[in-house]
Each structure stands twice: as structure tokens, then as C-alpha cells.
Design an enzyme around this catalytic site. Structure first.
Site, PDB file in Angstrom:
ATOM      1  N   THR A 156       0.837  -1.201   0.000  1.00 12.12           N
ATOM      2  CA  THR A 156       0.000   0.000   0.000  1.00 12.12           C
ATOM      3  C   THR A 156       0.876   1.257   0.000  1.00 12.12           C
ATOM      4  OG1 THR A 156      -1.634  -1.222   1.271  1.00 12.12           O
ATOM      5  CG2 THR A 156      -1.868   1.170   1.247  1.00 12.12           C
ATOM      6  N   VAL A 157       1.820   1.321   0.937  1.00 15.77           N
ATOM      7  CA  VAL A 157       2.641   2.533   1.077  1.00 15.77           C
ATOM      8  C   VAL A 157       3.744   2.578   0.017  1.00 15.77           C
ATOM      9  CG1 VAL A 157       4.202   3.792   2.622  1.00 15.77           C
ATOM     10  CG2 VAL A 157       2.136   2.712   3.541  1.00 15.77           C
ATOM     11  N   LYS A 159       5.996   2.500  12.392  1.00 17.06           N
ATOM     12  CA  LYS A 159       5.778   2.995  13.778  1.00 17.06           C
ATOM     13  C   LYS A 159       6.292   2.023  14.824  1.00 17.06           C
ATOM     14  CE  LYS A 159       1.967   1.731  11.921  1.00 17.06           C
ATOM     15  NZ  LYS A 159       0.681   1.850  11.310  1.00 17.06           N
ATOM     16  N   GLU A 201       8.102  10.899   9.236  1.00 23.17           N
ATOM     17  CA  GLU A 201       6.809  11.606   9.245  1.00 23.17           C
ATOM     18  C   GLU A 201       5.631  10.653   8.997  1.00 23.17           C
ATOM     19  OE1 GLU A 201       6.135  15.199   9.760  1.00 23.17           O
ATOM     20  OE2 GLU A 201       4.345  14.005  10.096  1.00 23.17           O
ATOM     21  N   VAL A 253       3.369   8.169  11.910  1.00 19.20           N
ATOM     22  CA  VAL A 253       2.196   8.538  12.721  1.00 19.20           C
ATOM     23  C   VAL A 253       1.271   9.419  11.888  1.00 19.20           C
ATOM     24  CG1 VAL A 253       1.370   9.514  14.899  1.00 19.20           C
ATOM     25  CG2 VAL A 253       3.711   8.640  14.753  1.00 19.20           C
ATOM     26  N   GLY A 310      -0.259   8.955   8.983  1.00 17.39           N
ATOM     27  CA  GLY A 310      -0.221   8.914   7.508  1.00 17.39           C
ATOM     28  C   GLY A 310       0.173  10.246   6.910  1.00 17.39           C
ATOM     29  N   GLY A 339     -12.165  -2.841   2.849  1.00 17.31           N
ATOM     30  CA  GLY A 339     -10.706  -2.747   2.718  1.00 17.31           C
ATOM     31  C   GLY A 339     -10.081  -1.757   3.697  1.00 17.31           C
ATOM     32  N   GLU A 343      -7.441  -4.477   8.012  1.00 16.17           N
ATOM     33  CA  GLU A 343      -6.663  -5.555   7.411  1.00 16.17           C
ATOM     34  C   GLU A 343      -7.295  -6.902   7.751  1.00 16.17           C
ATOM     35  OE1 GLU A 343      -2.515  -5.158   8.293  1.00 16.17           O
ATOM     36  OE2 GLU A 343      -2.738  -2.988   8.358  1.00 16.17           O
ATOM     37  N   LYS A 391       2.123   4.664  18.039  1.00 12.11           N
ATOM     38  CA  LYS A 391       2.092   6.058  17.561  1.00 12.11           C
ATOM     39  C   LYS A 391       2.182   7.035  18.726  1.00 12.11           C
ATOM     40  CE  LYS A 391      -0.526   4.838  13.396  1.00 12.11           C
ATOM     41  NZ  LYS A 391      -1.877   4.624  12.866  1.00 12.11           N
TER      42      LYS A 391
HETATM   43  P1  NAP Z   1       1.787  -3.937   2.920  1.00 14.66           P
HETATM   44  O1  NAP Z   1       0.753  -3.445   1.997  1.00 14.66           O
HETATM   45  O2  NAP Z   1       1.583  -5.241   3.613  1.00 14.66           O
HETATM   46  O3  NAP Z   1       3.167  -3.965   2.133  1.00 14.66           O
HETATM   47  C1  NAP Z   1       4.347  -4.503   2.659  1.00 14.66           C
HETATM   48  C2  NAP Z   1       5.363  -4.636   1.537  1.00 14.66           C
HETATM   49  O4  NAP Z   1       6.607  -5.059   2.100  1.00 14.66           O
HETATM   50  C3  NAP Z   1       4.972  -5.679   0.487  1.00 14.66           C
HETATM   51  O5  NAP Z   1       5.322  -5.198  -0.796  1.00 14.66           O
HETATM   52  C4  NAP Z   1       5.835  -6.900   0.830  1.00 14.66           C
HETATM   53  O6  NAP Z   1       6.251  -7.633  -0.305  1.00 14.66           O
HETATM   54  C5  NAP Z   1       7.062  -6.237   1.436  1.00 14.66           C
HETATM   55  N1  NAP Z   1       7.679  -7.079   2.482  1.00 14.66           N
HETATM   56  C6  NAP Z   1       7.178  -7.368   3.695  1.00 14.66           C
HETATM   57  N2  NAP Z   1       8.038  -8.156   4.375  1.00 14.66           N
HETATM   58  C7  NAP Z   1       9.084  -8.378   3.537  1.00 14.66           C
HETATM   59  C8  NAP Z   1      10.281  -9.116   3.650  1.00 14.66           C
HETATM   60  N3  NAP Z   1      10.577  -9.810   4.769  1.00 14.66           N
HETATM   61  N4  NAP Z   1      11.158  -9.109   2.608  1.00 14.66           N
HETATM   62  C9  NAP Z   1      10.864  -8.410   1.495  1.00 14.66           C
HETATM   63  N5  NAP Z   1       9.739  -7.689   1.326  1.00 14.66           N
HETATM   64  C10 NAP Z   1       8.859  -7.668   2.343  1.00 14.66           C
HETATM   65  O7  NAP Z   1       2.044  -2.872   4.106  1.00 14.66           O
HETATM   66  P2  NAP Z   1       1.706  -1.315   4.085  1.00 14.66           P
HETATM   67  O8  NAP Z   1       0.273  -1.108   4.459  1.00 14.66           O
HETATM   68  O9  NAP Z   1       2.208  -0.687   2.839  1.00 14.66           O
HETATM   69  O10 NAP Z   1       2.554  -0.813   5.357  1.00 14.66           O
HETATM   70  C11 NAP Z   1       3.952  -0.661   5.279  1.00 14.66           C
HETATM   71  C12 NAP Z   1       4.428   0.146   6.487  1.00 14.66           C
HETATM   72  O11 NAP Z   1       3.835   1.439   6.473  1.00 14.66           O
HETATM   73  C13 NAP Z   1       4.053  -0.445   7.859  1.00 14.66           C
HETATM   74  O12 NAP Z   1       5.096  -0.159   8.765  1.00 14.66           O
HETATM   75  C14 NAP Z   1       2.795   0.309   8.228  1.00 14.66           C
HETATM   76  O13 NAP Z   1       2.574   0.360   9.624  1.00 14.66           O
HETATM   77  C15 NAP Z   1       3.153   1.684   7.708  1.00 14.66           C
HETATM   78  N6  NAP Z   1       2.018   2.551   7.406  1.00 14.66           N
HETATM   79  C16 NAP Z   1       0.976   2.071   6.660  1.00 14.66           C
HETATM   80  C17 NAP Z   1      -0.065   2.924   6.325  1.00 14.66           C
HETATM   81  C18 NAP Z   1      -1.202   2.435   5.473  1.00 14.66           C
HETATM   82  O14 NAP Z   1      -2.122   3.208   5.220  1.00 14.66           O
HETATM   83  N7  NAP Z   1      -1.184   1.200   4.998  1.00 14.66           N
HETATM   84  C19 NAP Z   1      -0.055   4.245   6.773  1.00 14.66           C
HETATM   85  C20 NAP Z   1       1.023   4.708   7.536  1.00 14.66           C
HETATM   86  C21 NAP Z   1       2.060   3.853   7.842  1.00 14.66           C
HETATM   87  P3  NAP Z   1       5.195  -8.436  -1.234  1.00 14.66           P
HETATM   88  O15 NAP Z   1       4.348  -7.378  -1.861  1.00 14.66           O
HETATM   89  O16 NAP Z   1       6.009  -9.150  -2.226  1.00 14.66           O
HETATM   90  O17 NAP Z   1       4.421  -9.318  -0.295  1.00 14.66           O
HETATM   91  N1  HSE Z   2      -3.692   0.538  10.443  1.00 13.58           N
HETATM   92  C1  HSE Z   2      -3.403   1.928  10.549  1.00 13.58           C
HETATM   93  C2  HSE Z   2      -4.703   2.697  10.775  1.00 13.58           C
HETATM   94  C3  HSE Z   2      -2.711   2.406   9.282  1.00 13.58           C
HETATM   95  O1  HSE Z   2      -5.788   2.131  10.609  1.00 13.58           O
HETATM   96  O2  HSE Z   2      -4.645   3.862  11.163  1.00 13.58           O
HETATM   97  C4  HSE Z   2      -2.043   3.728   9.437  1.00 13.58           C
HETATM   98  O3  HSE Z   2      -0.969   3.693  10.332  1.00 13.58           O
END
Ligand code: NAP
Ligand code: HSE
Length: 435
Positions: A17-18, A109, A133, A136, A138, A191, A194, A209
Site C-alpha cells: 500500500t505505502v 511505527k 513523518e 504517525v 499517515g 478494505g 486488514e 504512535k
Molecule cells: P503492505 O501493503 O503489507 O506492504 C508490505 C510490503 O513489504 C509488500 O510489498 C511486501 O512484499 C514487502 N515485504 C514485507 N516483508 C518483507 C520481507 N521480509 N522481505 C521483502 N519484502 C517484504 O504494508 P503497508 O500497508 O504498505 O505498510 C507498510 C508500512 O507502512 C508499515 O510499517 C505500516 O505500519 C506503515 N504505514 C501504513 C499505512 C497504510 O495506510 N497502509 C499508513 C502509515 C504507515 P510483497 O508485496 O512481495 O508481499
Molecule cells: N492501520 C493503521 C490505521 C494504518 O488504521 O490507522 C495507518 O498507520
């Protein structure tokens, strides 16, 4: 390329996603950035688990790798953007990047909350920077304001809605009068939540956070294990109904107060008066309300999650780093910590409470309950009684207290357990009126 233009090669860890949002931003906005800031961002390599996976963004297949060394040890890479998530192996990869003299931008985080001081010290040792940044809120600017714009203030309190998933669920529970399980199913179908929503609904995501924000706000390291945490899984439609009747919304708040005796930090569902700004923050939105001695009350509000909002925060960090690199400077906005402060145990917290009890419907019951509360110096502010089952002579009562100590409330619950007239303590929630 024009000699004045700085080419910056970026190694990306994660393309979910990120990470997908970051790659999209680099592809679509790179030329605008070159024009505005004189730097050309180039995606060097992207670490993933499954290179053949179908993704929202199409990148040349040769950019994707499953070998962390191909990203972390590439001497042409200046900045590592970590968007993998989880504690390990992300933490080891971040350490390796810093030891290799690469700047780090992360959305993680969990790692920041647990290992932030270590990573910042490692970065200083290698004359590089760590930016976070996106970790915490987004897309909501929070770390920058705390690290820079609000630095002159003594911050006395932070009250925040910093988990979008739970705020969506609570908004739906309030609007549709449905129970937690039904609201969660709906959030997953859309969606927002998770498939494994544990970290969100247990309050752990908000704890990470809050640890990051409280450390910055109060200039003393606050670790996740020092933060009191209750999630939202036990909330029921009945509590939303009573809360609404009494003029409150229920929100999962992350709360930090700077008290004379120490720092108070807690995450739990809270009744918030409907007239307050935080009560009107709905859906997946986040908001952080803080009080500074110079600035007064500030409310920061926006999208706390999602691909492009989070990429926006990461992009801001990358651009700031690019400016530093161009000027040959680092540590421009270092984190300033003072002497380590005491973190108060939850028993020392004082707030107002909402209690929902199932009681026997017979003479003397209210006197029993009032006697317990009176002995413990807990004063009743409001009271509702409803007959629940006339045949079985049971009733439901809701008590709202004036400010009381958590230790006293816990003693009251212990004493209620010994009363035959109290059948069940169905809910105990805290009221946060911002005083
Ligand atoms: P995600 O959609 O699950 O994506 C994780 C990515 O990392 C995937 O591309 C995955 O590869 C790769 N990955 C995970 N473990 C790996 C490993 N051991 N070796 C190689 N690649 C690996 O997660 P996300 O939602 O983007 O979140 C990522 C980070 O951003 C987290 O720390 C989350 O807390 C933070 N965050 C998320 C949001 C949000 O809105 N989602 C907002 C703020 C902060 P594959 O694609 O090949 O599986
Ligand atoms: N799972 C987190 C939320 C993503 O719902 O706020 C952003 O850190």
C-alpha cells in the site's frame, strides 16, 4: 543532465500500500520535483517478497528484487525508504542501511516506537538522518510540527485519534447502532481493516504512535510498554446508545499529559462530549489535539492512512533530505531529549468514569452501590436506571462519576464483585472532557 541537478537514487523496501504509493509518486512527480527543487529522484531497486505478484503499479521487472543486499549495499543508493512494516527483518535492514551511510525514511511505527533512540544514535554516528513523518498519522503532518514548529512550547497535553481503522469502526457503531463484530466485518469488506486487524483493534497500533508523539512532545523517551492500553473489542451497541443519550461520542483516544509527578500516557476507548472537535472526527480520519503554553490549543486533522496520503508524508521527508544533501548538511532537525521523566502507573491517573452495571432489582441495591463509591471518595455526577427483565427482577444502571482516581475505581470494582446485588459490571469506560 544539467550539472546543477542533483540525481538521487532511492532504494525502496516494500511495494505494498505505502511502497506502491511512493513508487507512483516518484514515477509521476519526478519531473515536477526536478523543476521545483533541482533534484531528480530515481528508483534504484525495490525489495519485495514475491516479485511476480500482481500489483497496483507496473514497474520494470528488473527493478524488483528479493535480495536485501541488492538495495541496502548498492553504493549508488543515497536514501532508503522503508515501507515493509513489522519489527523484523525491517529493523536489521534499517540498521544496515545506516551503517552503509544511507539516509533512512520510514513509515514503520513499531520499529520507531521500540528502537527509535537506537536508530537515531546510529544515524548520528554515521552522519546520516532518519526521517519518519509517515509513521504517525499517515499524510497528517505531525512529526515535523513537533520537531520544529512547536519546539518553543511546553506541551501540556496531547489527545489524539490516530488509528483510522478503529475510528471507522466506532463511527459505524455510533451511526448504525451495530455491535463491534458487525462493524469490523463491514470495515474489512471495504478494505479499511486488514485481514488480521489485531494491532488496530487491540489499541497496539495507537500505542506505537503515541510512544513516538509523547517522546517528541515531552522530550523524554516513552516506550510502548509504559503505555496503558485497552482496545475496542468489548464495546457494545448499548454503550453507544447510553453515551449518545448523555451527549457523548465514543472514540479510541491516545492521551498524553505532562503532570507535575510525571508523564501520563494511555490508549483506551473514551467518552468525548459531542461539542468537542475530536468528537466530530469520523470515519478513517485522524486528528491530534495538543495544548502548548505559547500557541494554545492546536488541532491537526487529515487522512491518517492510505497509499497516497502516506506517500505524501514520505515524499516530504525525501525532499527535505534532498535539500540537506545538496547543502551538505545533516541532523538539521534532530530530536531533543531532556532528562528521562517518570511515566505514571495507570493507578495514579485521575479522570471521570462511566460504569454500566447489571444489578438485582430490589430495595437497598442503590444504597449498597452508593456506600461503596462514597467510602472510596467517588462522587456520582449522573445516573440512569432501566428495568431489563421484570420477571427476573434485574435492572441495568449507568453511573457517571466526577473525577476519581483509577486506583479507587478498581477498588470499587473489587467490592462490587463481593455484593450479591451487583450481578455484573458490564462496562467501565473513561470520560475525556479535555479538562
Ligand atoms: P503492505 O501493503 O503489507 O506492504 C508490505 C510490503 O513489504 C509488500 O510489498 C511486501 O512484499 C514487502 N515485504 C514485507 N516483508 C518483507 C520481507 N521480509 N522481505 C521483502 N519484502 C517484504 O504494508 P503497508 O500497508 O504498505 O505498510 C507498510 C508500512 O507502512 C508499515 O510499517 C505500516 O505500519 C506503515 N504505514 C501504513 C499505512 C497504510 O495506510 N497502509 C499508513 C502509515 C504507515 P510483497 O508485496 O512481495 O508481499
Ligand atoms: N492501520 C493503521 C490505521 C494504518 O488504521 O490507522 C495507518 O498507520
Amino acid at each position: 543532465m544539467n550539472a546543477d541537478i542533483l540525481a538521487l537514487r532511492i532504494g525502496l523496501l516494500g511495494l505494498g500500500t505505502v511502497g506502491g504509493g511512493v513508487a507512483e509518486f516518484i514515477q509521476l512527480r519526478s519531473s515536477r520535483l526536478t523543476h521545483l527543487f533541482g533534484c531528480q529522484l530515481q528508483l534504484a531497486r525495490v525489495l519485495v517478497r514475491e516479485p511476480r505478484k500482481q500489483r497496483s503499479i507496473d514497474l520494470p521487472p528488473e527493478l524488483l528484487t528479493t535480495d536485501p543486499g541488492a538495495v541496502l549495499d548498492d553504493p549508488s543508493v543515497a536514501i532508503i525508504v522503508e515501507a515493509m512494516g513489522g519489527e523484523q527483518p525491517a529493523l536489521d535492514y534499517m540498521r544496515r542501511a545506516l551503517r552503509n551511510g544511507k539516509h533512512l525514511v520510514t513509515a514503520n511505527k513499531e520499529v520507531l516506537a521500540k528502537h527509535g533512540p537506537e536508530l537515531l544514535a546510529l544515524a548520528a554516528q554515521h552522519n546520516v538522518d532518519v526521517y519518519y513523518e509517515a509513521s504517525v498519522g499517515g499524510g497528517l503532518p505531525l512529526i515535523g510540527p513537533f520537531k520544529r514548529d512547536l519546539l518553543a512550547n511546553q506541551i501540556s497535553s496531547v489527545r489524539a485519534i490516530i488509528n483510522g481503522t478503529t475510528n471507522y469502526i466506532l463511527t459505524r457503531m455510533a451511526e448504525a447502532q451495530v455491535d463491534f463484530a458487525a462493524a469490523l466485518r463491514e470495515a474489512q469488506a471495504l478494505g479499511y481493516a486488514e485481514p488480521d486487524p489485531h494491532n488496530d483493534v487491540s489499541g497496539l497500533d495507537a500505542v506505537y504512535k503515541l510512544a513516538i508523539l509523547a517522546t517528541l512532545a515531552f522530550h523524554s523517551e516513552v516506550r510502548p510498554d509504559q503505555i496503558y492500553c485497552e482496545g475496542i473489542t468489548k464495546l457494545t451497541a448499548r454503550d453507544f446508545r447510553f453515551a449518545a443519550e448523555m451527549g457523548y461520542q465514543i472514540k479510541l483516544l491516545a492521551i498524553g499529559h505532562d503532570r507535575a509527578e510525571g508523564i501520563e500516557v494511555r490508549v483506551h476507548p473514551s467518552l468525548v462530549p459531542k461539542a468537542q472537535l475530536l468528537a466530530g472526527v469520523n470515519g478513517v480520519y485522524n486528528a491530534v489535539e495538543l495544548d502548548g503554553d505559547l500557541v494554545g490549543r492546536v488541532l491537526l486533522y487529515g487522512r491518517g492512512a492510505g497509499s497516497l496520503p502516506t506517500a505524501s508524508a514520505i515524499a516530504g521527508d525525501v525532499i527535505d533530505l534532498a535539500r540537506n544533501i545538496r547543502k551538505g548538511i545533516s541532523n538539521r532537525t534532530e530530536v531533543t531529549l531532556g532528562p528521562t521523566r517518570r511515566v505514571l502507573p495507570m493507578e495514579d491517573v485521575s479522570t471521570r468514569y462511566y460504569l454500566r452495571l447489571h444489578v438485582a432489582d430490589r430495595p437497598g441495591v442503590l444504597a449498597d452501590i452508593a456506600a461503596v463509591l462514597g467510602r472510596l471518595q467517588i462522587s456520582i455526577a449522573a445516573f440512569i436506571q432501566q428495568e431489563v427483565d421484570a420477571a427476573r427482577r434485574s435492572a441495568e444502571i449507568v453511573i457517571v462519576t466526577h473525577r476519581a482516581h483509577e486506583a479507587a475505581i478498581r477498588s470499587a470494582l473489587d467490592e462490587f464483585a463481593g455484593l450479591t446485588s451487583v450481578l455484573e459490571v458490564a462496562a467501565l469506560l473513561r470520560i475525556e472532557d479535555g479538562s
